[in-house]
Design an enzyme around this catalytic site. Structure first.
Site, PDB file in Angstrom:
ATOM      1  N   ASP A 113      -9.667  -2.841   2.062  1.00  0.00           N
ATOM      2  CA  ASP A 113      -9.763  -2.242   3.400  1.00  0.00           C
ATOM      3  C   ASP A 113     -11.118  -1.554   3.423  1.00  0.00           C
ATOM      4  O   ASP A 113     -11.420  -0.745   2.529  1.00  0.00           O
ATOM      5  CB  ASP A 113      -8.603  -1.244   3.560  1.00  0.00           C
ATOM      6  CG  ASP A 113      -8.616  -0.509   4.888  1.00  0.00           C
ATOM      7  OD1 ASP A 113      -9.675   0.013   5.271  1.00  0.00           O
ATOM      8  OD2 ASP A 113      -7.553  -0.414   5.523  1.00  0.00           O
TER       9      ASP A 113
ATOM     10  N   HIS B  50     -11.726   2.168   2.666  1.00  0.00           N
ATOM     11  CA  HIS B  50     -11.194   2.730   1.423  1.00  0.00           C
ATOM     12  C   HIS B  50     -12.185   2.817   0.276  1.00  0.00           C
ATOM     13  O   HIS B  50     -11.800   2.734  -0.892  1.00  0.00           O
ATOM     14  CB  HIS B  50      -9.966   1.921   0.982  1.00  0.00           C
ATOM     15  CG  HIS B  50      -8.806   2.058   1.926  1.00  0.00           C
ATOM     16  ND1 HIS B  50      -7.561   1.568   1.662  1.00  0.00           N
ATOM     17  CD2 HIS B  50      -8.716   2.667   3.136  1.00  0.00           C
ATOM     18  CE1 HIS B  50      -6.749   1.849   2.668  1.00  0.00           C
ATOM     19  NE2 HIS B  50      -7.437   2.511   3.578  1.00  0.00           N
TER      20      HIS B  50
ATOM     21  N   ASP C  40     -10.153   5.047  10.594  1.00  0.00           N
ATOM     22  CA  ASP C  40      -9.541   3.924  11.302  1.00  0.00           C
ATOM     23  C   ASP C  40      -9.912   3.888  12.782  1.00  0.00           C
ATOM     24  O   ASP C  40      -9.042   3.727  13.639  1.00  0.00           O
ATOM     25  CB  ASP C  40      -8.014   3.916  11.084  1.00  0.00           C
ATOM     26  CG  ASP C  40      -7.651   3.489   9.669  1.00  0.00           C
ATOM     27  OD1 ASP C  40      -7.965   2.342   9.302  1.00  0.00           O
ATOM     28  OD2 ASP C  40      -7.097   4.314   8.907  1.00  0.00           O
TER      29      ASP C  40
ATOM     30  N   HIS D 219      -8.492  -5.830   5.135  1.00  0.00           N
ATOM     31  CA  HIS D 219      -8.152  -5.013   6.295  1.00  0.00           C
ATOM     32  C   HIS D 219      -9.477  -4.611   6.898  1.00  0.00           C
ATOM     33  O   HIS D 219     -10.246  -3.883   6.252  1.00  0.00           O
ATOM     34  CB  HIS D 219      -7.392  -3.745   5.882  1.00  0.00           C
ATOM     35  CG  HIS D 219      -5.918  -3.926   5.825  1.00  0.00           C
ATOM     36  ND1 HIS D 219      -5.060  -2.900   5.517  1.00  0.00           N
ATOM     37  CD2 HIS D 219      -5.140  -5.021   6.072  1.00  0.00           C
ATOM     38  CE1 HIS D 219      -3.814  -3.361   5.559  1.00  0.00           C
ATOM     39  NE2 HIS D 219      -3.832  -4.642   5.873  1.00  0.00           N
TER      40      HIS D 219
ATOM     41  N   GLU E 231      -3.286  -3.291  -2.087  1.00  0.00           N
ATOM     42  CA  GLU E 231      -4.390  -2.613  -1.384  1.00  0.00           C
ATOM     43  C   GLU E 231      -4.754  -1.317  -2.116  1.00  0.00           C
ATOM     44  O   GLU E 231      -3.891  -0.501  -2.421  1.00  0.00           O
ATOM     45  CB  GLU E 231      -3.971  -2.290   0.062  1.00  0.00           C
ATOM     46  CG  GLU E 231      -5.075  -1.589   0.871  1.00  0.00           C
ATOM     47  CD  GLU E 231      -4.672  -1.290   2.315  1.00  0.00           C
ATOM     48  OE1 GLU E 231      -3.467  -1.324   2.638  1.00  0.00           O
ATOM     49  OE2 GLU E 231      -5.586  -1.012   3.122  1.00  0.00           O
TER      50      GLU E 231
ATOM     51  N   ASP F 282      -6.924  -3.349  10.873  1.00  0.00           N
ATOM     52  CA  ASP F 282      -6.162  -2.139  10.545  1.00  0.00           C
ATOM     53  C   ASP F 282      -6.888  -0.913  11.079  1.00  0.00           C
ATOM     54  O   ASP F 282      -7.749  -0.364  10.411  1.00  0.00           O
ATOM     55  CB  ASP F 282      -5.981  -2.036   9.016  1.00  0.00           C
ATOM     56  CG  ASP F 282      -5.139  -0.824   8.627  1.00  0.00           C
ATOM     57  OD1 ASP F 282      -4.520  -0.225   9.515  1.00  0.00           O
ATOM     58  OD2 ASP F 282      -5.119  -0.484   7.426  1.00  0.00           O
TER      59      ASP F 282
ATOM     60  N   TRP G  52       0.861  -1.181   0.000  1.00  0.00           N
ATOM     61  CA  TRP G  52       0.000   0.000   0.000  1.00  0.00           C
ATOM     62  C   TRP G  52       0.898   1.232   0.000  1.00  0.00           C
ATOM     63  O   TRP G  52       1.854   1.319   0.747  1.00  0.00           O
ATOM     64  CB  TRP G  52      -0.923   0.050   1.224  1.00  0.00           C
ATOM     65  CG  TRP G  52      -1.607   1.387   1.309  1.00  0.00           C
ATOM     66  CD1 TRP G  52      -2.650   1.808   0.546  1.00  0.00           C
ATOM     67  CD2 TRP G  52      -1.238   2.500   2.143  1.00  0.00           C
ATOM     68  NE1 TRP G  52      -2.956   3.114   0.855  1.00  0.00           N
ATOM     69  CE2 TRP G  52      -2.114   3.559   1.824  1.00  0.00           C
ATOM     70  CE3 TRP G  52      -0.258   2.692   3.114  1.00  0.00           C
ATOM     71  CZ2 TRP G  52      -2.038   4.802   2.459  1.00  0.00           C
ATOM     72  CZ3 TRP G  52      -0.176   3.932   3.752  1.00  0.00           C
ATOM     73  CH2 TRP G  52      -1.068   4.973   3.418  1.00  0.00           C
TER      74      TRP G  52
ATOM     75  N   ASP H  52     -11.801   7.611   6.085  1.00  0.00           N
ATOM     76  CA  ASP H  52     -10.967   6.478   6.482  1.00  0.00           C
ATOM     77  C   ASP H  52     -10.309   6.762   7.827  1.00  0.00           C
ATOM     78  O   ASP H  52      -9.094   6.869   7.935  1.00  0.00           O
ATOM     79  CB  ASP H  52      -9.904   6.274   5.379  1.00  0.00           C
ATOM     80  CG  ASP H  52      -9.032   5.060   5.638  1.00  0.00           C
ATOM     81  OD1 ASP H  52      -9.541   4.095   6.233  1.00  0.00           O
ATOM     82  OD2 ASP H  52      -7.849   5.083   5.249  1.00  0.00           O
TER      83      ASP H  52
ATOM     84  N   LYS I 264      -7.166   2.315  -2.484  1.00  0.00           N
ATOM     85  CA  LYS I 264      -7.675   3.358  -1.581  1.00  0.00           C
ATOM     86  C   LYS I 264      -8.445   4.400  -2.376  1.00  0.00           C
ATOM     87  O   LYS I 264      -8.222   4.553  -3.577  1.00  0.00           O
ATOM     88  CB  LYS I 264      -6.499   4.003  -0.842  1.00  0.00           C
ATOM     89  CG  LYS I 264      -6.944   4.923   0.270  1.00  0.00           C
ATOM     90  CD  LYS I 264      -5.907   5.133   1.332  1.00  0.00           C
ATOM     91  CE  LYS I 264      -6.448   6.120   2.354  1.00  0.00           C
ATOM     92  NZ  LYS I 264      -5.562   6.324   3.476  1.00  0.00           N
TER      93      LYS I 264
HETATM   94  C1  RNT Z   1      -3.924   3.204   4.892  1.00  0.00           C
HETATM   95  C2  RNT Z   1      -3.993   1.733   4.668  1.00  0.00           C
HETATM   96  C3  RNT Z   1      -2.828   0.938   5.188  1.00  0.00           C
HETATM   97  C4  RNT Z   1      -2.298   1.431   6.536  1.00  0.00           C
HETATM   98  C5  RNT Z   1      -1.316   0.512   7.215  1.00  0.00           C
HETATM   99  C6  RNT Z   1      -0.590   1.195   8.332  1.00  0.00           C
HETATM  100  O1  RNT Z   1      -5.086   3.854   4.582  1.00  0.00           O
HETATM  101  O2  RNT Z   1      -5.170   1.236   5.198  1.00  0.00           O
HETATM  102  O3  RNT Z   1      -3.141  -0.398   5.211  1.00  0.00           O
HETATM  103  O4  RNT Z   1      -3.340   1.680   7.422  1.00  0.00           O
HETATM  104  O5  RNT Z   1      -0.484  -0.058   6.304  1.00  0.00           O
HETATM  105 ZN    ZN Z   2      -5.415  -0.837   5.293  1.00  0.00          ZN
END
Ligand code: RNT
Ligand code: ZN
Length: 418
Positions: A257, A260, A294, A284, A222, A325, A181, A292, A224
């Site tokens: 993820d 994303h 988290d 993720h 990955e 994640d 990523w 995003d 986004k």
């Molecule tokens: C970022 C991605 C990625 C990170 C990690 C730390 O938006 O989700 O996966 O969160 O690699």
């Molecule tokens: Zn991620």
């Protein structure tokens, strides 16, 4: 109500709770090391800004500042989570000894030998991630940079990470997913959307030309949608990442993820769509709040729906690589880790306790009234009893028991870290 009574209620619907517990216990779920220190890592100045468009917000006391502190916190977390955790490391968590230091393009397996020791002593497998952010060589682009030297540096980093992933897989006897990523993107309207994507593609091609056994090292791509500071353009967009994985199915797998995508898109729906084409995918699991962000994973509707799709689509039999994640610095970091991990376990157990075959049959026969009513009635089944039994079976605390222990750890250990 006791476990035995709850078990009978489920048995009356044809669901074997003992079997669900047995199945879930063996499913590996990756625990991300970066929740413990706000994604700072150990290889560069810990006070440098976090880049790549991601952010940790909050200033709760107790952030792990050294490998020893992070490992101590992880041990505490492992003692509170049921199931089969797997470690998930970023390259920035390399542990250097005797005054040595190596830049990211020069990282070697031995810089992760302390982590191998840690995992071996606890019987854990380990996943890995190259770190394409929080580093002076982000210009700010990395693998898609127009500067050939910058690209070369980050390609070498990717190759080094394949060798490290191979070392982790060999040493620990479990496959290692290696997630690519980057936060590459632009703040404002691009003049060239194609150039960076073509360069990104060629850079990944070069990284994946490093030899590896795809059964042991599983590179993931990955995607986004956007990040903070790179709101207008993301090089590794959904179409880019998915197309790359589809065109290179013998070399890598797609990673989704759930932070994303656009807010009304759901990853639960995308899981079967991808599994119709890919033998394996990776996830993720996080919680996006408006963006995003988290946040800590909750036992909420979409997490349950993701878990249901994993179970229904054969994900527990190796088709879905599950990782967490998220990073919250505004609350006790261990409680954040534990809550999210326990919630994905809860969601998977909940999914294993659904009458999958019967509900599929109702759908196929067009009996939608009964399907809706039965799905609703499953929500008030005595799930908590089965969850407690699962925790006990794994030798881990039930709900209500673990937080006081973390509060005590905070008083004894975390407050000392200032
Ligand atoms: C970022 C991605 C990625 C990170 C990690 C730390 O938006 O989700 O996966 O969160 O690699
Ligand atoms: Zn991620």
């Amino acid at each position: 109500m006791s476990y035995e009574e709850a078990k009978k209620r489920y048995a009356a619907l044809g669901i074997d709770t003992d079997d669900a517990i047995r199945r879930l216990k063996k499913v590996p779920v990756s625990l991300h090391c970066w929740q413990g220190d706000d994604v700072r890592g150990f290889d560069t100045d810990p006070d440098k800004p976090l880049t790549g468009g991601i952010q940790t917000t909050g200033n709760y006391p107790g952030r792990a500042r050294t490998p020893a502190e992070l490992m101590k916190d992880l041990d505490m977390v492992f003692s509170m989570i049921p199931g089969t955790p797997k470690m998930n490391l970023h390259a920035s968590y390399a542990i250097f000894e005797n005054g040595e230091w190596a830049d990211r393009d020069k990282l070697e397996p031995r810089h992760f030998s302390k982590w191998v020791e840690f995992c071996k002593a606890r019987g854990l497998g380990c996943d890995f991630n190259p770190t394409y952010f929080s580093h002076p060589r982000c210009d700010p682009l990395t693998l898609s940079s127009p500067d050939p030297d910058t690209r070369k540096f980050w390609i070498e980093h990717g190759k080094a990470c394949i060798r490290i992933s191979n070392y982790l897989a060999e040493e620990l006897g479990q496959p290692c997913t290696m997630n690519i990523w980057t936060g590459d993107g632009l703040k404002d309207i691009p003049a060239d959307r194609m150039g960076p994507r073509v360069r990104y593609k060629e850079s990944i091609d070069e990284i994946l030309s490093e030899p590896y056994d795809f059964k042991k090292v599983k590179p993931c791509i990955e995607s986004k949608v956007f990040g903070i500071g790179v709101e207008s353009y993301t090089v590794g967009s959904a179409e880019f990442a998915l197309s790359y994985a589809a065109m290179n199915k013998d070399k890598c797998i797609p990673l989704m993820d759930n932070g994303h995508y656009h807010p009304t898109e759901t990853v639960s729906d995308k899981i079967p769509a991808l599994l119709a084409f890919f033998p394996e995918i990776a996830l993720h699991i996080t919680r996006p709040v408006r963006w995003d962000s988290d946040h800590v994973v909750l036992f909420d509707d979409e997490t349950k729906e993701i878990a249901k799709e994993i179970v229904r689509c054969g994900g527990l039999e190796g088709r879905v690589n599950i990782a967490l994640d998220y990073f919250d610095a505004s609350i006790n970091r261990l409680a954040a880790w534990i809550t999210g991990y326990r919630n994905i376990q809860k969601a998977l157990l909940y999914a294993l306790l659904q009458p999958v075959d019967e509900q599929k049959d109702l759908q196929d026969k067009g009996r939608f009234t009964r399907l809706m009513v039965e799905q609703e009635e499953m929500k008030t089944m005595p799930f908590g009893e089965i969850w407690d039994a699962y925790c006990r079976e794994c030798g881990k605390p039930v709900d209500g028991e673990w937080l006081p222990l973390i509060e005590e750890y905070e008083k004894k250990e975390l407050v000392k870290r200032v």
